[in-house]
Design a protein around this motif. Structure first.
Motif, PDB file in Angstrom:
ATOM      1  N   SER A 356       0.842  -1.196   0.000  1.00 11.15           N
ATOM      2  CA  SER A 356       0.000   0.000   0.000  1.00 11.15           C
ATOM      3  C   SER A 356       0.871   1.236   0.000  1.00 11.15           C
ATOM      4  N   GLY A 357       0.407   2.281  -0.671  1.00 13.12           N
ATOM      5  CA  GLY A 357       1.089   3.555  -0.687  1.00 13.12           C
ATOM      6  C   GLY A 357       0.367   4.568   0.175  1.00 13.12           C
ATOM      7  N   PRO A 358       0.573   5.860  -0.099  1.00 11.86           N
ATOM      8  CA  PRO A 358      -0.042   6.898   0.725  1.00 11.86           C
ATOM      9  C   PRO A 358      -1.564   6.816   0.818  1.00 11.86           C
ATOM     10  N   ILE A 359      -2.225   6.448  -0.282  1.00  7.43           N
ATOM     11  CA  ILE A 359      -3.683   6.371  -0.251  1.00  7.43           C
ATOM     12  C   ILE A 359      -4.134   5.245   0.673  1.00  7.43           C
ATOM     13  N   GLY A 360      -3.517   4.079   0.530  1.00  7.37           N
ATOM     14  CA  GLY A 360      -3.870   2.949   1.387  1.00  7.37           C
ATOM     15  C   GLY A 360      -3.569   3.230   2.848  1.00  7.37           C
ATOM     16  N   ILE A 361      -2.439   3.893   3.115  1.00  4.47           N
ATOM     17  CA  ILE A 361      -2.082   4.215   4.502  1.00  4.47           C
ATOM     18  C   ILE A 361      -3.067   5.218   5.082  1.00  4.47           C
ATOM     19  N   ALA A 362      -3.441   6.229   4.283  1.00  9.56           N
ATOM     20  CA  ALA A 362      -4.423   7.218   4.752  1.00  9.56           C
ATOM     21  C   ALA A 362      -5.747   6.544   5.110  1.00  9.56           C
ATOM     22  N   GLN A 363      -6.174   5.583   4.290  1.00  7.53           N
ATOM     23  CA  GLN A 363      -7.416   4.863   4.584  1.00  7.53           C
ATOM     24  C   GLN A 363      -7.298   4.066   5.873  1.00  7.53           C
ATOM     25  N   ALA A 364      -6.104   3.554   6.158  1.00 12.95           N
ATOM     26  CA  ALA A 364      -5.894   2.803   7.404  1.00 12.95           C
ATOM     27  C   ALA A 364      -6.064   3.692   8.620  1.00 12.95           C
ATOM     28  N   PHE A 365      -5.692   4.978   8.501  1.00 13.40           N
ATOM     29  CA  PHE A 365      -5.890   5.905   9.626  1.00 13.40           C
ATOM     30  C   PHE A 365      -7.373   6.131   9.896  1.00 13.40           C
ATOM     31  N   GLY A 366      -8.203   6.079   8.861  1.00 14.50           N
ATOM     32  CA  GLY A 366      -9.638   6.216   9.049  1.00 14.50           C
ATOM     33  C   GLY A 366     -10.121   7.654   8.993  1.00 14.50           C
ATOM     34  N   GLY A 367     -11.419   7.807   8.878  1.00 10.04           N
ATOM     35  CA  GLY A 367     -12.043   9.122   8.732  1.00 10.04           C
ATOM     36  C   GLY A 367     -12.351   9.815  10.032  1.00 10.04           C
ATOM     37  N   GLU A 368     -12.042   9.200  11.152  1.00  8.27           N
ATOM     38  CA  GLU A 368     -12.198   9.833  12.462  1.00  8.27           C
ATOM     39  C   GLU A 368     -10.834   9.908  13.130  1.00  8.27           C
ATOM     40  N   TRP A 369     -10.603  11.011  13.852  1.00  6.25           N
ATOM     41  CA  TRP A 369      -9.299  11.184  14.495  1.00  6.25           C
ATOM     42  C   TRP A 369      -9.284  10.401  15.797  1.00  6.25           C
ATOM     43  N   ASP A 370      -8.611   9.265  15.765  1.00  5.39           N
ATOM     44  CA  ASP A 370      -8.488   8.388  16.929  1.00  5.39           C
ATOM     45  C   ASP A 370      -7.006   8.352  17.299  1.00  5.39           C
ATOM     46  N   TRP A 371      -6.668   8.994  18.433  1.00  5.37           N
ATOM     47  CA  TRP A 371      -5.255   9.114  18.789  1.00  5.37           C
ATOM     48  C   TRP A 371      -4.611   7.765  19.062  1.00  5.37           C
ATOM     49  N   ALA A 372      -5.352   6.832  19.635  1.00  5.87           N
ATOM     50  CA  ALA A 372      -4.786   5.497  19.884  1.00  5.87           C
ATOM     51  C   ALA A 372      -4.411   4.830  18.570  1.00  5.87           C
ATOM     52  N   ARG A 373      -5.307   4.898  17.589  1.00  8.32           N
ATOM     53  CA  ARG A 373      -5.025   4.307  16.273  1.00  8.32           C
ATOM     54  C   ARG A 373      -3.909   5.078  15.566  1.00  8.32           C
ATOM     55  N   PHE A 374      -3.919   6.410  15.699  1.00  7.70           N
ATOM     56  CA  PHE A 374      -2.890   7.227  15.058  1.00  7.70           C
ATOM     57  C   PHE A 374      -1.503   6.825  15.534  1.00  7.70           C
ATOM     58  N   TRP A 375      -1.321   6.738  16.853  1.00 13.66           N
ATOM     59  CA  TRP A 375       0.008   6.418  17.371  1.00 13.66           C
ATOM     60  C   TRP A 375       0.391   4.965  17.103  1.00 13.66           C
ATOM     61  N   SER A 376      -0.601   4.089  17.117  1.00 13.80           N
ATOM     62  CA  SER A 376      -0.318   2.687  16.805  1.00 13.80           C
ATOM     63  C   SER A 376       0.195   2.545  15.377  1.00 13.80           C
ATOM     64  N   LEU A 377      -0.481   3.184  14.419  1.00 16.48           N
ATOM     65  CA  LEU A 377      -0.049   3.118  13.020  1.00 16.48           C
ATOM     66  C   LEU A 377       1.278   3.855  12.820  1.00 16.48           C
ATOM     67  N   ASP A 441      -2.536   1.881  -5.652  1.00 17.72           N
ATOM     68  CA  ASP A 441      -3.477   2.484  -4.710  1.00 17.72           C
ATOM     69  C   ASP A 441      -4.727   2.981  -5.410  1.00 17.72           C
ATOM     70  N   ILE A 442      -4.517   3.672  -6.537  1.00 15.72           N
ATOM     71  CA  ILE A 442      -5.653   4.242  -7.269  1.00 15.72           C
ATOM     72  C   ILE A 442      -6.562   3.153  -7.815  1.00 15.72           C
ATOM     73  N   ILE A 443      -5.943   2.091  -8.341  1.00 15.57           N
ATOM     74  CA  ILE A 443      -6.732   0.967  -8.865  1.00 15.57           C
ATOM     75  C   ILE A 443      -7.563   0.340  -7.751  1.00 15.57           C
ATOM     76  N   LYS A 444      -6.991   0.181  -6.562  1.00 11.75           N
ATOM     77  CA  LYS A 444      -7.726  -0.390  -5.439  1.00 11.75           C
ATOM     78  C   LYS A 444      -8.931   0.474  -5.075  1.00 11.75           C
ATOM     79  N   VAL A 445      -8.747   1.787  -5.102  1.00 10.42           N
ATOM     80  CA  VAL A 445      -9.844   2.691  -4.743  1.00 10.42           C
ATOM     81  C   VAL A 445     -10.941   2.672  -5.800  1.00 10.42           C
ATOM     82  N   VAL A 446     -10.533   2.712  -7.063  1.00 11.16           N
ATOM     83  CA  VAL A 446     -11.503   2.815  -8.165  1.00 11.16           C
ATOM     84  C   VAL A 446     -12.240   1.501  -8.378  1.00 11.16           C
ATOM     85  N   PHE A 447     -11.486   0.391  -8.298  1.00 10.96           N
ATOM     86  CA  PHE A 447     -12.099  -0.893  -8.628  1.00 10.96           C
ATOM     87  C   PHE A 447     -12.350  -1.754  -7.389  1.00 10.96           C
TER      88      PHE A 447
END
Length: 447
Positions: A356-377, A441-447
């Protein structure tokens, strides 16, 4: 808004990791008396900078890395003008090979230390909250989704062992160590008999696909109504919060997954079911689906608070306990990443599925700011960055380490022209790899 939060978390995490990585190089270089011309977070064009002493500190526009420019070093800037002159005492090239090696390992070392510190901090400040395996097994076993069914698991299975060893927590089943294990298997109890279910070597690819999120294993819970959907059967018949479904199409049900299966398996365009409310049984017969192509009663199940309270084990750790435990978890994470990389290189895992690249990593962080998840990742990324930078590829720290190791062993230094050519080859390779990762990353998002 979700996308903006994902991007903000990604940029903050990368900025922290790039800053500490490049600071590792800078501090080591300055310690050995090398002149550091520039320290940059991000790649040009430059947005803002200031100078302190001989070094310019910059923030640049492309936030996907950074660099430290050390005098007399062939790096990604390919500034070879000074190499035609006699080496100066403050230059990288004039220092002993062992000092240059420490400078190149400085960033990698700091990323490992930062990863360890983050894992220690998470262990100390957050601790662990786990679901007990025995509580789930005693509550009707596991609910198995399509991903679990693909390897032979069935809803109601009681998973009693991982690779022949007892385990304590539901989360142990989801760990990368379990999903990446060689010749791995799960021991289950089904209908009073024990059997082993093999974990395929490439199973983690299927597990990690975005569309399969939550489709492996879960705990079972009662079909108690939380709220109802507008225009649904549940709204039409007046289901209320706290109602419990007890029968669907004449089939007694205990768990929500049974309700789901019976509803989806309904023949025709109507459904009959019974509920329990305040100790009374209410029957609703031949209720027409609002949408025959999407068979559903139309309620969201309530979170099983009582079960979760009984099945959860919350553990806190002292600082003395957190230091060795967090360190062990950090290195365990690093070894898992190395093992996964090995499976990609050997062809067991597909690069398109596993990288995964930047897009995949950004999706792993999620759409809500969760500090526990942020520091874990961020902790995981710090260790991954250390490992990737150690790969013996010219233009990466590992490429410099490879050539310096050769110099120290053979007592012969590669020529500047060779190092310059190797740097160019490495940069072309890395640029091609970045294009592949972004496209993937883009292919994963689109398809």
């Amino acid at each position: 808004m979700d996308a903006m939060i994902m991007i903000a978390q990604l940029l903050l995490s990368l900025s922290i990791l790039v800053a500490v990585h490049e600071m590792g190089h800078l501090l080591a270089a300055k310690y050995f008396g090398m002149r550091v011309e520039q320290f940059s977070i991000g790649f040009p064009p430059k947005i803002w900078s200031f100078r302190k002493g001989e070094t310019e500190y910059a923030l640049s526009a492309i936030p996907l890395g950074g660099y430290v420019k050390i005098s007399g070093m062939i790096d990604e800037s390919l500034d070879t003008e000074t190499l035609s002159k006699e080496p100066q005492p403050w230059e990288f090239r004039s220092k002993p090979a062992w000092q240059r090696l420490i400078v190149m390992l400085g960033g990698i070392f700091v990323n490992v230390i930062v990863g360890i510190l983050i894992f220690i901090g998470i262990t100390y400040f957050i601790g662990d909250s786990n679901l007990l395996k025995d509580a789930i097994n005693q509550n009707g076993g596991f609910h198995v989704g399509p991903v679990g069914e693909s390897i032979g698991l069935k809803t109601g299975d009681k998973i009693v062992a991982i690779n022949g060893q007892n385990y304590d927590y539901f989360q142990d089943l989801l760990k990368a160590q379990t999903l990446l294990s060689t010749n791995g298997y799960l021991t289950v109890e089904r209908d009073g008999q024990r059997m082993d279910i093999a974990i395929p070597a490439d199973f983690i690819q299927n597990f990690n696909r975005k569309e399969n999120a939550g489709a492996f294993l879960w705990y079972r819970f009662e079909p108690v109504v939380d709220d109802v959907a507008e225009g649904s059967i549940a709204e039409q018949v007046g289901l209320k919060r706290g109602d419990k479904i007890v029968e669907v199409n004449g089939n007694p049900v205990t768990y929500f997954d049974e309700v789901y299966d019976h509803v989806k398996g309904t023949q025709g365009s109507s459904i009959s079911f019974k509920i329990e409310r305040d100790g009374q049984i209410l029957a609703f017969d031949n209720q027409a689906f609002a949408n025959p192509d999407k068979k559903e009663i139309g309620f969201r199940p309530a979170k099983p608070e009582a079960f979760l309270e009984a099945a959860s084990e919350n553990i806190t750790y002292s600082l003395a306990q957190s230091i060795p435990l967090g360190t062990e978890r950090a290195f365990s994470t690093l070894f898992v990443q190395i093992k996964a990389f090995g499976k990609v290189i050997s062809g067991v895992l597909k690069p398109t599925e596993s990288i995964s690249g930047p897009i995949g990593i950004a999706q792993a962080f999620g759409g809500e700011w969760d500090w526990a998840r942020f520091w874990s990742l961020t902790g995981v990324l710090s260790l991954v960055l250390a490992f990737m930078n150690l790969l013996p590829i010219p233009a990466l720290d590992g490429g410099h380490v490879m050539f310096l190791s050769y110099e120290m062993i053979s007592r012969r230094k590669p020529s500047d022209k060779f190092l310059e050519a190797a740097q160019k080859v490495g940069m072309v390779f890395l640029l091609a790899l970045m294009v592949f990762i972004f496209a993937n990353d883009i292919i994963k998002v689109v398809f």
